[in-house]
Design a protein around this motif. Structure first.
Motif, PDB file in Angstrom:
ATOM      1  N   ARG A 160       0.852  -1.027  -0.038  1.00  0.00           N
ATOM      2  CA  ARG A 160       0.072   0.079   0.010  1.00  0.00           C
ATOM      3  C   ARG A 160       0.828   1.207   0.038  1.00  0.00           C
ATOM      4  N   TYR A 161       0.340   2.285  -0.602  1.00  0.00           N
ATOM      5  CA  TYR A 161       1.070   3.637  -0.592  1.00  0.00           C
ATOM      6  C   TYR A 161       1.166   4.178   0.779  1.00  0.00           C
ATOM      7  N   PRO A 162       2.209   5.090   1.247  1.00  0.00           N
ATOM      8  CA  PRO A 162       2.162   5.515   2.654  1.00  0.00           C
ATOM      9  C   PRO A 162       1.420   6.648   2.569  1.00  0.00           C
ATOM     10  N   ASP A 163       1.216   6.955   3.816  1.00  0.00           N
ATOM     11  CA  ASP A 163       0.171   8.071   4.130  1.00  0.00           C
ATOM     12  C   ASP A 163       0.845   9.152   3.684  1.00  0.00           C
ATOM     13  N   ARG A 164       0.014   9.894   2.709  1.00  0.00           N
ATOM     14  CA  ARG A 164       0.429  10.649   2.112  1.00  0.00           C
ATOM     15  C   ARG A 164       0.707  12.291   2.810  1.00  0.00           C
ATOM     16  N   GLU A 165       0.012  12.199   3.875  1.00  0.00           N
ATOM     17  CA  GLU A 165       0.186  13.580   4.618  1.00  0.00           C
ATOM     18  C   GLU A 165       1.132  13.222   5.937  1.00  0.00           C
ATOM     19  N   PHE A 166       1.755  12.242   5.989  1.00  0.00           N
ATOM     20  CA  PHE A 166       2.817  11.700   6.951  1.00  0.00           C
ATOM     21  C   PHE A 166       2.491  12.567   8.522  1.00  0.00           C
ATOM     22  N   ARG A 167       1.281  11.888   8.738  1.00  0.00           N
ATOM     23  CA  ARG A 167       0.525  12.658   9.738  1.00  0.00           C
ATOM     24  C   ARG A 167       1.211  12.335  11.154  1.00  0.00           C
ATOM     25  N   ALA A 168       1.744  10.890  11.375  1.00  0.00           N
ATOM     26  CA  ALA A 168       2.412  10.631  12.679  1.00  0.00           C
ATOM     27  C   ALA A 168       3.798  11.419  12.664  1.00  0.00           C
ATOM     28  N   LEU A 169       4.459  11.299  11.645  1.00  0.00           N
ATOM     29  CA  LEU A 169       5.617  12.149  11.503  1.00  0.00           C
ATOM     30  C   LEU A 169       5.721  13.719  11.947  1.00  0.00           C
ATOM     31  N   ARG A 170       4.754  14.210  11.278  1.00  0.00           N
ATOM     32  CA  ARG A 170       4.465  15.565  11.575  1.00  0.00           C
ATOM     33  C   ARG A 170       4.064  15.779  13.010  1.00  0.00           C
ATOM     34  N   ALA A 171       3.468  14.932  13.874  1.00  0.00           N
ATOM     35  CA  ALA A 171       3.137  15.123  15.210  1.00  0.00           C
ATOM     36  C   ALA A 171       4.361  14.942  15.947  1.00  0.00           C
ATOM     37  N   ALA A 172       5.315  13.987  15.375  1.00  0.00           N
ATOM     38  CA  ALA A 172       6.602  13.714  16.173  1.00  0.00           C
ATOM     39  C   ALA A 172       7.612  14.874  16.065  1.00  0.00           C
ATOM     40  N   LEU A 173       7.521  15.547  14.989  1.00  0.00           N
ATOM     41  CA  LEU A 173       8.448  16.625  14.485  1.00  0.00           C
ATOM     42  C   LEU A 173       7.783  17.876  15.510  1.00  0.00           C
ATOM     43  N   GLY A 174       6.769  17.881  15.634  1.00  0.00           N
ATOM     44  CA  GLY A 174       6.165  19.125  16.537  1.00  0.00           C
ATOM     45  C   GLY A 174       6.498  19.103  17.877  1.00  0.00           C
ATOM     46  N   ALA A 175       6.267  17.702  18.337  1.00  0.00           N
ATOM     47  CA  ALA A 175       6.553  17.395  19.554  1.00  0.00           C
ATOM     48  C   ALA A 175       8.279  17.623  20.167  1.00  0.00           C
ATOM     49  N   TYR A 176       8.915  17.313  18.870  1.00  0.00           N
ATOM     50  CA  TYR A 176      10.320  17.413  19.092  1.00  0.00           C
ATOM     51  C   TYR A 176      10.835  19.041  19.112  1.00  0.00           C
ATOM     52  N   LEU A 177      10.146  19.698  18.281  1.00  0.00           N
ATOM     53  CA  LEU A 177      10.699  21.217  18.266  1.00  0.00           C
ATOM     54  C   LEU A 177      10.047  21.847  19.621  1.00  0.00           C
ATOM     55  N   GLU A 178       8.940  21.308  20.166  1.00  0.00           N
ATOM     56  CA  GLU A 178       8.695  22.091  21.372  1.00  0.00           C
ATOM     57  C   GLU A 178       9.467  21.620  22.499  1.00  0.00           C
ATOM     58  N   ARG A 179       9.974  20.576  22.468  1.00  0.00           N
ATOM     59  CA  ARG A 179      11.071  20.176  23.639  1.00  0.00           C
ATOM     60  C   ARG A 179      12.251  20.829  23.394  1.00  0.00           C
ATOM     61  N   GLN A 180      12.749  20.935  21.931  1.00  0.00           N
ATOM     62  CA  GLN A 180      14.049  21.474  21.631  1.00  0.00           C
ATOM     63  C   GLN A 180      14.246  22.984  21.769  1.00  0.00           C
ATOM     64  N   SER A 181      12.952  23.909  21.402  1.00  0.00           N
ATOM     65  CA  SER A 181      13.115  25.149  21.284  1.00  0.00           C
ATOM     66  C   SER A 181      12.021  25.689  22.132  1.00  0.00           C
ATOM     67  N   GLY A 182      11.221  25.014  22.555  1.00  0.00           N
ATOM     68  CA  GLY A 182      10.022  25.761  23.313  1.00  0.00           C
ATOM     69  C   GLY A 182       8.990  26.165  22.553  1.00  0.00           C
ATOM     70  N   VAL A 183       8.963  26.076  21.482  1.00  0.00           N
ATOM     71  CA  VAL A 183       7.969  26.729  20.156  1.00  0.00           C
ATOM     72  C   VAL A 183       7.088  25.477  19.889  1.00  0.00           C
ATOM     73  N   ARG A 184       5.702  25.942  20.229  1.00  0.00           N
ATOM     74  CA  ARG A 184       4.649  24.857  19.996  1.00  0.00           C
ATOM     75  C   ARG A 184       4.170  25.207  18.562  1.00  0.00           C
ATOM     76  N   LEU A 185       4.191  23.873  17.689  1.00  0.00           N
ATOM     77  CA  LEU A 185       3.743  24.139  16.469  1.00  0.00           C
ATOM     78  C   LEU A 185       2.505  23.041  16.209  1.00  0.00           C
TER      79      LEU A 185
END
Length: 380
Positions: free
Chosen positions: A65-90
């Motif tokens: 099957r094709y991958p998740d075109r919107e890579f939703r789980a990855l985007r959530a993980a990126l947002g969580a990381y950036l908040e931990r790293q920089s304090g900015v919530r996205l």
């Protein structure tokens, strides 16, 4: 060969603007000490490898099957990381990813550049910015930095941006190849001076910045034309994973969908990156060690009589060489591969392990003073 192609060489069939160009290509040589491409010298920790293998194992059967075109789980993980790293919530809607930061930069130029449009950058800077710009039919405009410090002031950047009136502006903080970071005043001055431009702040080396250096992520809420790009290749020791990403307004993210190829991030890529982000503490554990070696290079290169540029990245640009190409070759003969970035009298070296750093410093010391600029040349 088909008769209709016989009179032509393939080069004759190229787009005219590509003729005579050479592809990007940092040397990939088998040497004892490779310090030329700003990769991490530290391997991915075993617990992270094991977690990635386990996650992939549970998904391989679904590769039909094709991958998740919107890579939703990855985007959530990126947002969580950036908040931990920089304090900015996205929000996930503010995040985008690609196969390395070069692909997300390409998406930006495809969306906001093109024939009849221009992009401005302040050189010396990341060499792929003009390459991506020009190969996508956008006109590149070469802005300038101070030749002594490699910095660009807010006043100078604003004046150059106003004169160029570009559609895209590229800023690097920390800058590659100089390692210097930008003050917020520079970023905001460019945003004010270039009212129709998408302003891209390339933060590929942000995790290596010295204390007190702020991320342009903090400015996103106030500037809808601002884009901040990042990568997992450097601090995450994940160059082979090929995952770059950006943060921007949801409107910019929506626009990028117009140019991305369908399903551009494979299922394995999404999974590997997501698990890596979940283990950021393990992967970023080497950052402080790398910063220590970077600062050691600055100190010891200066002690040798050369002129290193203070760095917020994982590399050091240093000057004071009589012939940078000759010194590059001499270091290579000693098994140390650094980078000749095309700046007269300068070379760039990645901060590696303590042993690699020692090997570089010892090799460089052996070459001096024969390879150093004469005092009269330095003064001039």
């Amino acid at each position: 060969m088909s008769a209709d192609l016989a009179p032509f060489a393939i080069a004759d069939l190229l787009r005219e603007d590509l003729r005579g160009r050479t592809p990007y290509g940092a040397p990939q040589l088998d040497v004892p000490v490779a310090l030329n491409t700003n990769e991490s010298s530290y391997e991915v920790p075993t617990p992270v490898v094991e977690a990635i293998v386990a996650a992939l194992g549970s998904e391989l059967a679904g590769l039909n099957r094709y991958p998740d075109r919107e890579f939703r789980a990855l985007r959530a993980a990126l947002g969580a990381y950036l908040e931990r790293q920089s304090g900015v919530r996205l929000a996930p809607e503010q995040l985008w990813a690609g196969n390395g930061s070069n692909e997300v930069l390409q998406h930006i130029v495809q969306t906001f550049g093109g024939p009849g449009r221009t992009a401005l950058g302040f050189t010396p800077a990341y060499s792929m910015h003009p390459i991506i710009t020009e190969t996508l039919g956008t006109t590149w405009m070469d802005g300038q930095r101070d030749t002594g410090t490699f910095q660009v002031s807010a006043a100078s950047a604003a004046a150059q941006a106003a004169a160029a009136d570009p559609h895209i502006v590229f800023l690097c903080s920390p800058n590659n190849p100089t390692g210097t970071a930008l003050d917020f005043e520079v970023i905001e001055a460019v945003l004010d001076a270039a009212p129709r431009a998408i302003v891209v702040v390339d933060e590929a080396y942000a995790e290596f910045a010295r204390p007190g250096t702020r991320s342009a992520l903090e400015l996103l809420d106030h500037h809808p034309r601002l884009v901040v790009t990042r990568t997992m290749s450097k601090a995450f020791a994940f160059a082979g994973g090929r995952l770059g990403y950006l943060a921007a307004t949801p409107e910019i993210i929506d626009a990028l969908r117009l140019v991305r190829l369908p399903y551009h991030l494979s299922t394995p890529t999404q999974t590997i990156a997501r698990i890596a982000l979940d283990h950021d503490a393990d992967l970023l554990a080497s950052v402080e060690a790398i910063k220590t070696q970077r600062d050691r290079i600055v100190t010891e290169v200066a002690a040798l009589g050369l002129t290193p540029v203070p760095s917020d990245a994982n590399f050091v640009l240093f000057g004071g060489l009589a012939d940078s190409a000759r010194t590059f070759a001499a270091l290579l003969e000693k098994g140390v591969l650094v980078r000749d970035v095309g700046i007269s009298h300068h070379l760039r070296v990645t901060a590696g392990t303590p042993a690699e750093t020692s090997a570089f410093l010892e090799a460089l010391a052996e070459l001096l003073p024969e390879h150093a600029l004469a005092p009269d040349d330095k003064e001039s």
